[in-house]
Scaffold this motif. Structure first.
Motif, PDB file in Angstrom:
ATOM      1  N   VAL A   1       0.796  -1.233   0.000  1.00  0.00           N
ATOM      2  CA  VAL A   1       0.000   0.000   0.000  1.00  0.00           C
ATOM      3  C   VAL A   1       0.829   1.284   0.000  1.00  0.00           C
ATOM      4  CG1 VAL A   1      -1.873  -1.191   1.210  1.00  0.00           C
ATOM      5  CG2 VAL A   1      -0.205   0.133   2.546  1.00  0.00           C
ATOM      6  N   ALA A   2       2.149   1.187   0.162  1.00  0.00           N
ATOM      7  CA  ALA A   2       2.975   2.385   0.327  1.00  0.00           C
ATOM      8  C   ALA A   2       3.202   3.141  -0.975  1.00  0.00           C
ATOM      9  CB  ALA A   2       4.315   2.020   0.951  1.00  0.00           C
ATOM     10  N   TRP A   3       3.110   2.426  -2.102  1.00  0.00           N
ATOM     11  CA  TRP A   3       3.294   3.104  -3.390  1.00  0.00           C
ATOM     12  C   TRP A   3       2.497   2.390  -4.463  1.00  0.00           C
ATOM     13  CZ3 TRP A   3       6.897  -0.529  -1.804  1.00  0.00           C
ATOM     14  CH2 TRP A   3       7.327  -1.466  -2.752  1.00  0.00           C
ATOM     15  N   LYS A   4       2.323   3.076  -5.584  1.00  0.00           N
ATOM     16  CA  LYS A   4       1.648   2.506  -6.747  1.00  0.00           C
ATOM     17  C   LYS A   4       2.653   2.360  -7.875  1.00  0.00           C
ATOM     18  CE  LYS A   4      -2.887   4.493  -5.714  1.00  0.00           C
ATOM     19  NZ  LYS A   4      -3.977   5.394  -6.191  1.00  0.00           N
ATOM     20  N   SER A   5       2.427   1.383  -8.737  1.00  0.00           N
ATOM     21  CA  SER A   5       3.289   1.146  -9.896  1.00  0.00           C
ATOM     22  C   SER A   5       2.568   1.573 -11.167  1.00  0.00           C
ATOM     23  CB  SER A   5       3.672  -0.338  -9.964  1.00  0.00           C
ATOM     24  OG  SER A   5       4.344  -0.746  -8.797  1.00  0.00           O
ATOM     25  N   GLY A   6       3.220   1.358 -12.297  1.00  0.00           N
ATOM     26  CA  GLY A   6       2.591   1.639 -13.582  1.00  0.00           C
ATOM     27  C   GLY A   6       2.464   3.126 -13.861  1.00  0.00           C
ATOM     28  N   ALA A   7       1.425   3.484 -14.610  1.00  0.00           N
ATOM     29  CA  ALA A   7       1.231   4.875 -15.023  1.00  0.00           C
ATOM     30  C   ALA A   7       1.015   5.803 -13.834  1.00  0.00           C
ATOM     31  CB  ALA A   7       0.036   4.964 -15.970  1.00  0.00           C
ATOM     32  N   ALA A   8       0.473   5.255 -12.742  1.00  0.00           N
ATOM     33  CA  ALA A   8       0.215   6.065 -11.542  1.00  0.00           C
ATOM     34  C   ALA A   8       1.353   5.963 -10.532  1.00  0.00           C
ATOM     35  CB  ALA A   8      -1.094   5.611 -10.895  1.00  0.00           C
ATOM     36  N   LYS A   9       2.547   5.552 -10.987  1.00  0.00           N
ATOM     37  CA  LYS A   9       3.662   5.304 -10.068  1.00  0.00           C
ATOM     38  C   LYS A   9       3.886   6.477  -9.133  1.00  0.00           C
ATOM     39  CE  LYS A   9       7.455   3.309 -11.567  1.00  0.00           C
ATOM     40  NZ  LYS A   9       8.779   3.109 -12.224  1.00  0.00           N
ATOM     41  N   GLY A  10       4.013   6.155  -7.851  1.00  0.00           N
ATOM     42  CA  GLY A  10       4.276   7.194  -6.860  1.00  0.00           C
ATOM     43  C   GLY A  10       3.893   6.729  -5.479  1.00  0.00           C
ATOM     44  N   ALA A  11       4.473   7.375  -4.477  1.00  0.00           N
ATOM     45  CA  ALA A  11       4.159   7.052  -3.087  1.00  0.00           C
ATOM     46  C   ALA A  11       2.744   7.508  -2.754  1.00  0.00           C
ATOM     47  CB  ALA A  11       5.165   7.722  -2.161  1.00  0.00           C
ATOM     48  N   THR A  12       2.070   6.762  -1.894  1.00  0.00           N
ATOM     49  CA  THR A  12       0.670   7.042  -1.558  1.00  0.00           C
ATOM     50  C   THR A  12       0.505   7.891  -0.304  1.00  0.00           C
ATOM     51  OG1 THR A  12       0.472   5.052  -0.197  1.00  0.00           O
ATOM     52  CG2 THR A  12      -0.038   4.841  -2.565  1.00  0.00           C
ATOM     53  N   GLY A  13       1.520   7.915   0.554  1.00  0.00           N
ATOM     54  CA  GLY A  13       1.364   8.595   1.839  1.00  0.00           C
ATOM     55  C   GLY A  13       0.772   7.716   2.920  1.00  0.00           C
ATOM     56  N   ARG A  14       0.409   6.496   2.585  1.00  0.00           N
ATOM     57  CA  ARG A  14      -0.102   5.562   3.590  1.00  0.00           C
ATOM     58  C   ARG A  14       1.062   4.912   4.340  1.00  0.00           C
ATOM     59  NH1 ARG A  14      -4.272   1.484   0.895  1.00  0.00           N
ATOM     60  NH2 ARG A  14      -4.429   0.850   3.083  1.00  0.00           N
ATOM     61  N   PRO A  15       0.890   4.547   5.610  1.00  0.00           N
ATOM     62  CA  PRO A  15      -0.320   4.618   6.433  1.00  0.00           C
ATOM     63  C   PRO A  15      -0.333   5.814   7.386  1.00  0.00           C
ATOM     64  CG  PRO A  15       1.223   3.165   7.513  1.00  0.00           C
ATOM     65  CD  PRO A  15       1.949   3.757   6.325  1.00  0.00           C
ATOM     66  N   VAL A  16       0.057   6.998   6.918  1.00  0.00           N
ATOM     67  CA  VAL A  16       0.011   8.183   7.789  1.00  0.00           C
ATOM     68  C   VAL A  16      -1.397   8.428   8.332  1.00  0.00           C
ATOM     69  CG1 VAL A  16       0.404  10.676   7.917  1.00  0.00           C
ATOM     70  CG2 VAL A  16       2.012   9.224   6.683  1.00  0.00           C
ATOM     71  N   PRO A  17      -2.473   8.295   7.524  1.00  0.00           N
ATOM     72  CA  PRO A  17      -3.808   8.498   8.096  1.00  0.00           C
ATOM     73  C   PRO A  17      -4.123   7.525   9.234  1.00  0.00           C
ATOM     74  CG  PRO A  17      -3.893   8.596   5.707  1.00  0.00           C
ATOM     75  CD  PRO A  17      -2.519   8.105   6.051  1.00  0.00           C
ATOM     76  N   LEU A  18      -3.790   6.260   9.046  1.00  0.00           N
ATOM     77  CA  LEU A  18      -4.042   5.254  10.088  1.00  0.00           C
ATOM     78  C   LEU A  18      -3.268   5.586  11.358  1.00  0.00           C
ATOM     79  CD1 LEU A  18      -3.880   1.383   9.528  1.00  0.00           C
ATOM     80  CD2 LEU A  18      -3.094   2.464  11.611  1.00  0.00           C
ATOM     81  N   LEU A  19      -1.973   5.835  11.228  1.00  0.00           N
ATOM     82  CA  LEU A  19      -1.135   6.104  12.393  1.00  0.00           C
ATOM     83  C   LEU A  19      -1.578   7.368  13.121  1.00  0.00           C
ATOM     84  CD1 LEU A  19       2.379   5.326  10.867  1.00  0.00           C
ATOM     85  CD2 LEU A  19       1.116   3.906  12.504  1.00  0.00           C
ATOM     86  N   THR A  20      -1.896   8.400  12.350  1.00  0.00           N
ATOM     87  CA  THR A  20      -2.309   9.663  12.964  1.00  0.00           C
ATOM     88  C   THR A  20      -3.635   9.513  13.684  1.00  0.00           C
ATOM     89  OG1 THR A  20      -1.136  10.864  11.218  1.00  0.00           O
ATOM     90  CG2 THR A  20      -2.690  12.107  12.536  1.00  0.00           C
ATOM     91  N   GLN A  21      -4.575   8.802  13.074  1.00  0.00           N
ATOM     92  CA  GLN A  21      -5.878   8.584  13.729  1.00  0.00           C
ATOM     93  C   GLN A  21      -5.702   7.769  15.002  1.00  0.00           C
ATOM     94  OE1 GLN A  21      -8.934   9.916  12.717  1.00  0.00           O
ATOM     95  NE2 GLN A  21      -9.438   9.244  14.800  1.00  0.00           N
TER      96      GLN A  21
END
Length: 503
Positions: free
Chosen positions: A475-495
């Motif tokens: 879940v930390a990043w996406k591959s392919g055309a949308a390649k890039g870091a997602t920012g997860r799991p910052v929402p989970l940890l922060t909540q």
């Protein structure tokens, strides 16, 4: 961007000030095959049935994700109205709300609109409140506006036209919504930091770079920081951690970042993030295909640093410590070899059967170090195993813990933050796969249940406190055309930390 909250009772129409106040655009929702209500009804009445005529003409049927701009609207202060299709009202769930919000932002960001009046947070989302809806809308907007172009020869520096968003909420929700707006902006800032760190290449985001980021966070947010180098790590006898970095010319760093939002005697929550800034696999070399994505092997570290930034900006009333062991895993003549035996900080000897199972080798020493804080709980975060991707795909992070209460807190936080996690087994029977003929434990347990045995390995170093492990490889990043870091799991940890702080 500036986010503000204004209480509004749409049954009072123009008295609310929303309809007469100046704005570039007011955003309203239209359900499929349903009578107009709330903001949509109020605007329809103020414009002498304009919205009703549009719906009857078939220009806006309320299909989920559809949008329609109405220009030069008479009878209200806003120069434009954006109609957003919501789908069926009885199917308007959290997911449907998210899709509607994204559709609205995409439509607005394609224009030169500067100020928006946003009414969708008052929609009846099942089992959700307006404050949740405000925060979700802010995160969706910030996700839509995130770009990583700073390393291009001609980076995109064009400023966004959109500057101000006013959310309408019911009077009873106004106070909570203001807190949610502040938290949403802080969380988005933390996620952007995590994305940036993940997207940076390994020749820029080195262990030293991560250490400097931690120092800047400490300076900006009045945190306490220590960045320990090679000799200090050696003095701590972190032999397992050091075995991973042997083949690299980049020096390892051990980051200790502390936020104190509560009394000095209050036990902290400790977050431990895996910081392998590039992972070749070492002597157990990875295949060349997609190896560039191994720059993302520090996303556990990135998410922990992003969470610390969010927590500090929110001013949560609890103590949090971030521990980040960070290094590269490279092949070299002096690199650790399969079959080598190393000694961890705890004194446990480890037979390294595969040098590509390196994340657990740096984490185990950090988990031992965590004991000195006498923590209330420890959560480690790591892009640890490809096996977790096979088990759970790219939607859920893997959650491992023997502490039911702690696991329950994290699962509740994942649902509230819309950052899904799934609890995985951690039964003692799996420990047998880690047996070694020559050391106390092997660093791998074979192909079966690879993510479970990795967590079992870590569990051996966490007996002194409540502990949970998040495997974020899928879940930390996406591959392919949308390649890039997602920012997860910052929402989970922060909540999770918001809930712990009672805020």
């Amino acid at each position: 961007m500036d986010f503000s909250i204004k209480a509004c009772d749409w049954s009072k129409g123009a008295q609310s000030g929303f309809l007469t106040g100046k704005s570039d655009c007011v955003v309203i929702g239209v359900f499929e095959s349903q009578s107009l209500s709330g903001a949509a009804l109020a605007i329809d009445e103020a414009t002498k049935g304009l919205v009703t005529r549009i719906v009857k003409a078939g220009d806006m049927e309320g299909k989920a994700g559809s949008t329609l701009f109405l220009h030069e609207v008479q009878g209200i202060g806003a120069s434009r109205v954006l109609l957003v299709g919501l789908g069926k009202q009885d199917a308007f769930t959290q997911k449907a709300y998210g899709e509607a919000v994204k559709a609205a932002w995409r439509a607005i960001l394609g224009t030169k609109i500067v100020q928006v009046t946003f009414t969708l947070a008052q929609l009846p989302v099942k089992e959700r409140s307006s404050d949740w809806a405000v925060r979700a809308a802010i995160l969706a907007l910030r996700s839509e506006t995130y770009r990583f172009t700073q390393l291009k020869s001609k980076p995109d520096t064009t400023p966004r036209a959109l500057k101000r968003i006013v959310f309408s909420v019911d009077s009873a929700d106004e106070k909570a919504a203001k807190v949610a707006a502040k938290q949403g902006a802080a969380l988005a800032n933390g996620m952007d930091l995590t994305r940036d760190l993940g997207n940076l290449p390994g020749n820029v985001c080195t262990p030293t770079y991560l250490g400097n980021v931690a120092k800047k966070l400490a300076k900006d947010w009045k945190l306490k920081v220590e960045v320990l180098g090679q000799k200090q790590i050696e003095a701590l006898k972190m032999g397992s951690f050091l075995s991973v970095t042997r083949g690299s010319v980049e020096p390892p760093q051990f980051i200790v970042l502390q936020y104190q939002g509560a009394g000095a005697k209050e036990a902290p929550v400790v977050l431990v993030g895996k910081g392998i800034t590039f992972d070749t696999g070492g002597i157990s070399l990875k295949p060349g295909e997609a190896m560039d994505e191994m720059k993302y092997d520090m996303c556990g570290a990135g998410s922990v640093l992003g969470t610390m930034r969010a927590v500090a900006e929110m001013g949560l009333k609890l103590n949090v410590v971030a521990l980040v062991p960070t290094c590269e895993n490279m092949p070299a003549g002096n690199a650790t070899k399969p079959g080598d035996i190393v000694t961890s900080m705890s004194g446990t000897t480890i037979e390294v059967l595969n040098t590509d199972a390196e994340g657990r080798l740096i984490l185990c020493d950090a988990l031992t170090y965590a004991e000195r804080f006498k923590p209330a709980a420890v959560v480690d975060v790591a892009t640890l195993t490809g096996a977790c991707i096979i088990a759970l795909g790219h939607h859920n992070a893997g959650l491992f813990s023997k502490d039911d209460a702690l696991a329950g807190e994290l699962l509740d936080a994942s649902r509230e933050a819309d950052d899904p996690a799934w609890r995985m087994p951690l039964d003692d029977e799996y420990q047998d796969q880690l047996k070694s003929n020559f050391a106390d434990v092997a660093n791998i347990g074979g192909r079966p249940a690879g993510s479970v045995t990795a967590a079992c390995f870590l569990s051996r170093f966490t007996q002194a406190y409540p502990w949970a492990h998040l495997d974020i490889a899928g879940v930390a990043w996406k591959s392919g055309a949308a390649k890039g870091a997602t920012g997860r799991p910052v929402p989970l940890l922060t909540q999770f930390l918001i809930d712990r702080a009672g805020q």
